[in-house]
Design a protein around this motif. Structure first.
Motif, mmCIF file in Angstrom:
data_model
loop_
_atom_site.group_PDB
_atom_site.id
_atom_site.type_symbol
_atom_site.label_atom_id
_atom_site.label_comp_id
_atom_site.label_asym_id
_atom_site.label_seq_id
_atom_site.Cartn_x
_atom_site.Cartn_y
_atom_site.Cartn_z
ATOM 1 N N ALA A 1 2.158 10.434 -2.124
ATOM 2 C CA ALA A 1 2.604 9.756 -0.903
ATOM 3 C C ALA A 1 4.105 9.956 -0.750
ATOM 4 O O ALA A 1 4.781 10.391 -1.686
ATOM 5 C CB ALA A 1 2.264 8.264 -0.976
ATOM 6 N N SER A 2 4.609 9.628 0.427
ATOM 7 C CA SER A 2 6.050 9.673 0.692
ATOM 8 C C SER A 2 6.620 8.274 0.580
ATOM 9 O O SER A 2 5.921 7.287 0.839
ATOM 10 C CB SER A 2 6.317 10.199 2.110
ATOM 11 O OG SER A 2 5.860 11.518 2.254
ATOM 12 N N LYS B 1 4.187 5.891 2.477
ATOM 13 C CA LYS B 1 3.419 6.465 3.573
ATOM 14 C C LYS B 1 2.534 7.603 3.082
ATOM 15 O O LYS B 1 2.918 8.343 2.179
ATOM 16 C CB LYS B 1 4.348 7.023 4.650
ATOM 17 C CG LYS B 1 5.288 5.999 5.252
ATOM 18 C CD LYS B 1 6.232 6.686 6.223
ATOM 19 C CE LYS B 1 7.228 5.716 6.802
ATOM 20 N NZ LYS B 1 8.107 6.374 7.782
ATOM 21 N N LYS B 2 1.384 7.742 3.714
ATOM 22 C CA LYS B 2 0.440 8.810 3.382
ATOM 23 C C LYS B 2 0.134 9.606 4.646
ATOM 24 O O LYS B 2 -0.093 9.033 5.711
ATOM 25 C CB LYS B 2 -0.839 8.178 2.826
ATOM 26 C CG LYS B 2 -1.903 9.152 2.415
ATOM 27 C CD LYS B 2 -1.647 9.668 1.036
ATOM 28 C CE LYS B 2 -2.810 10.547 0.589
ATOM 29 N NZ LYS B 2 -2.392 11.578 -0.301
ATOM 30 N N GLN B 3 0.143 10.927 4.518
ATOM 31 C CA GLN B 3 -0.188 11.808 5.638
ATOM 32 C C GLN B 3 -1.662 11.630 6.001
ATOM 33 O O GLN B 3 -2.515 11.528 5.117
ATOM 34 C CB GLN B 3 0.082 13.264 5.248
ATOM 35 C CG GLN B 3 -0.161 14.268 6.347
ATOM 36 C CD GLN B 3 0.756 14.058 7.534
ATOM 37 O OE1 GLN B 3 1.942 13.834 7.381
ATOM 38 N NE2 GLN B 3 0.189 14.123 8.722
ATOM 39 N N THR B 4 -1.966 11.607 7.302
ATOM 40 C CA THR B 4 -3.359 11.533 7.758
ATOM 41 C C THR B 4 -3.858 12.942 8.078
ATOM 42 O O THR B 4 -3.124 13.918 7.937
ATOM 43 C CB THR B 4 -3.486 10.654 9.022
ATOM 44 O OG1 THR B 4 -2.833 11.310 10.112
ATOM 45 C CG2 THR B 4 -2.894 9.270 8.793
ATOM 46 N N GLN C 1 1.324 9.565 9.996
ATOM 47 C CA GLN C 1 1.246 8.950 8.673
ATOM 48 C C GLN C 1 0.803 7.499 8.808
ATOM 49 O O GLN C 1 1.003 6.879 9.851
ATOM 50 C CB GLN C 1 2.610 8.977 7.980
ATOM 51 C CG GLN C 1 3.119 10.358 7.674
ATOM 52 C CD GLN C 1 4.479 10.329 7.014
ATOM 53 O OE1 GLN C 1 5.338 9.535 7.365
ATOM 54 N NE2 GLN C 1 4.679 11.203 6.049
ATOM 55 N N GLU D 1 5.572 13.290 0.140
ATOM 56 C CA GLU D 1 4.239 13.654 -0.332
ATOM 57 C C GLU D 1 4.238 15.158 -0.609
ATOM 58 O O GLU D 1 4.703 15.950 0.208
ATOM 59 C CB GLU D 1 3.221 13.296 0.750
ATOM 60 C CG GLU D 1 1.793 13.499 0.368
ATOM 61 C CD GLU D 1 0.819 12.991 1.432
ATOM 62 O OE1 GLU D 1 -0.362 13.345 1.323
ATOM 63 O OE2 GLU D 1 1.239 12.248 2.355
#
Length: 96
Positions: A57-58, A23-26, A32, A5
């Motif tokens: 996103a990653s 995956k998305k950072q919170t 994530q 990301e």
């Protein structure tokens, strides 16, 4: 790690074999959320074809994975040389 990301969007990838997680950072540092599990036939990073924004996103491989990588420069060159096919490809990617 396929890309993180925030990375520059310099390619798209097609999963030939294997499995990856998107995956998305919170808001919590180092935490994530897994958005999706992608497998054979999935397209990754397709927004890179349309914009120049950092990755949203990653993507990380969760098992042995083979990817077909298409760099932005190659895609642009192909579209210039073969505009009709390029339009078909872009339409297909936009449906993803």
């Amino acid at each position: 790690m396929v890309f993180r990301e925030g990375d520059a969007p310099d390619f798209i990838a097609l999963v030939k074999k294997g499995k990856v997680e998107v995956k998305k950072q919170t808001d919590f540092k180092g935490k994530q959320i897994v958005l999706a599990h992608m497998t054979q036939g999935s397209v990754l990073g397709e927004l890179a074809v349309f914009d120049d924004f950092p990755r949203s996103a990653s993507v990380e491989a969760t098992e042995d994975t083979d990817l077909l990588i298409l760099r932005n420069e190659a895609m642009e060159s192909f579209i210039e040389s073969h505009p009709e096919l390029g339009i078909k490809i872009l339409k297909g990617v936009s449906r993803v």
